[in-house]
Design an enzyme around this catalytic site. Structure first.
Site, mmCIF file in Angstrom:
data_model
loop_
_atom_site.group_PDB
_atom_site.id
_atom_site.type_symbol
_atom_site.label_atom_id
_atom_site.label_comp_id
_atom_site.label_asym_id
_atom_site.label_seq_id
_atom_site.Cartn_x
_atom_site.Cartn_y
_atom_site.Cartn_z
ATOM 1 N N HIS A 54 0.858 -1.186 0.000
ATOM 2 C CA HIS A 54 0.000 0.000 0.000
ATOM 3 C C HIS A 54 0.895 1.237 0.000
ATOM 4 O O HIS A 54 2.045 1.189 0.478
ATOM 5 C CB HIS A 54 -0.882 0.022 1.241
ATOM 6 C CG HIS A 54 -1.936 -1.032 1.253
ATOM 7 N ND1 HIS A 54 -2.978 -1.016 2.153
ATOM 8 C CD2 HIS A 54 -2.123 -2.142 0.490
ATOM 9 C CE1 HIS A 54 -3.759 -2.060 1.941
ATOM 10 N NE2 HIS A 54 -3.252 -2.764 0.939
ATOM 11 N N GLU A 56 0.973 3.853 1.815
ATOM 12 C CA GLU A 56 1.461 4.234 3.145
ATOM 13 C C GLU A 56 2.618 3.352 3.594
ATOM 14 O O GLU A 56 3.623 3.834 4.128
ATOM 15 C CB GLU A 56 0.345 4.138 4.196
ATOM 16 C CG GLU A 56 -0.875 4.960 3.897
ATOM 17 C CD GLU A 56 -1.972 4.141 3.209
ATOM 18 O OE1 GLU A 56 -1.690 3.477 2.190
ATOM 19 O OE2 GLU A 56 -3.115 4.183 3.686
ATOM 20 N N CYS A 84 -6.075 1.694 6.012
ATOM 21 C CA CYS A 84 -6.630 0.435 6.506
ATOM 22 C C CYS A 84 -5.964 0.098 7.849
ATOM 23 O O CYS A 84 -5.055 0.804 8.306
ATOM 24 C CB CYS A 84 -6.380 -0.677 5.492
ATOM 25 S SG CYS A 84 -4.637 -1.154 5.327
ATOM 26 N N CYS A 87 -2.085 -0.418 7.633
ATOM 27 C CA CYS A 87 -1.337 0.835 7.499
ATOM 28 C C CYS A 87 -1.409 1.657 8.781
ATOM 29 O O CYS A 87 -0.416 2.276 9.178
ATOM 30 C CB CYS A 87 -1.852 1.616 6.305
ATOM 31 S SG CYS A 87 -1.499 0.780 4.731
#
Length: 151
Positions: A54, A56, A84, A87
């Site tokens: 992801h 992040e 999420c 993260c």
């Protein structure tokens, strides 16, 4: 410091657009320390064949390399979508100072939706959180991306 300085979000949106061009979900993130962007990334889960890639997570990893530390003390994270749980946990472990995000994510978000990770008693560090910054723009980008994918 003004909340969500446009130059930082401009860089995050640039990363999101680059992710969309690679057919990745258009999410971009940047990490800022002392007024400078030290890391930037867009989603790469498909390209890397890595469900943890992801934006992040990639930005946190890059910032940790730049600083030579797993602790991102006095760093702020700007991201185009509510993080999420994975993260959010990484932000907590990294000791991110402030989180600024654009679109809320009712299904997968874990900051102001879902499990509200930072409000859990087992969360050791919670950043200051500022959500909904440039939300309309981020939500539009996501809607258009998924509309095009369905065609």
């Amino acid at each position: 410091m003004s909340i969500g300085r446009p130059d930082y979000f401009a860089a995050a949106f640039e990363e999101a657009r680059a992710a969309a061009a690679r057919w990745e979900v258009p999410v971009g993130a940047v990490i800022v320390k002392d007024g400078a962007i030290i890391a930037a990334a867009g989603n790469r889960t498909l390209a890397d064949r890595d469900p943890t890639a992801h934006a992040e997570m990639l930005a946190i990893r890059a910032a940790a390399r730049v600083l030579g530390s797993e602790r991102l003390i006095d760093c702020d994270l700007y991201v185009t979508l509510e993080p999420c749980a994975m993260c959010a946990a990484a932000m907590s472990f990294a000791r991110i100072r402030r989180l600024y995000f654009s679109a809320h994510d009712e299904k997968g978000g874990a900051v102001e939706n879902g499990p509200r990770f930072f409000a859990q008693p087992t969360c050791h560090h919670a950043p200051e959180v500022y959500g909904g910054i440039r939300e309309t723009e981020a939500a539009h980008m996501l809607r258009e991306f998924f509309r095009e994918r369905r065609q």
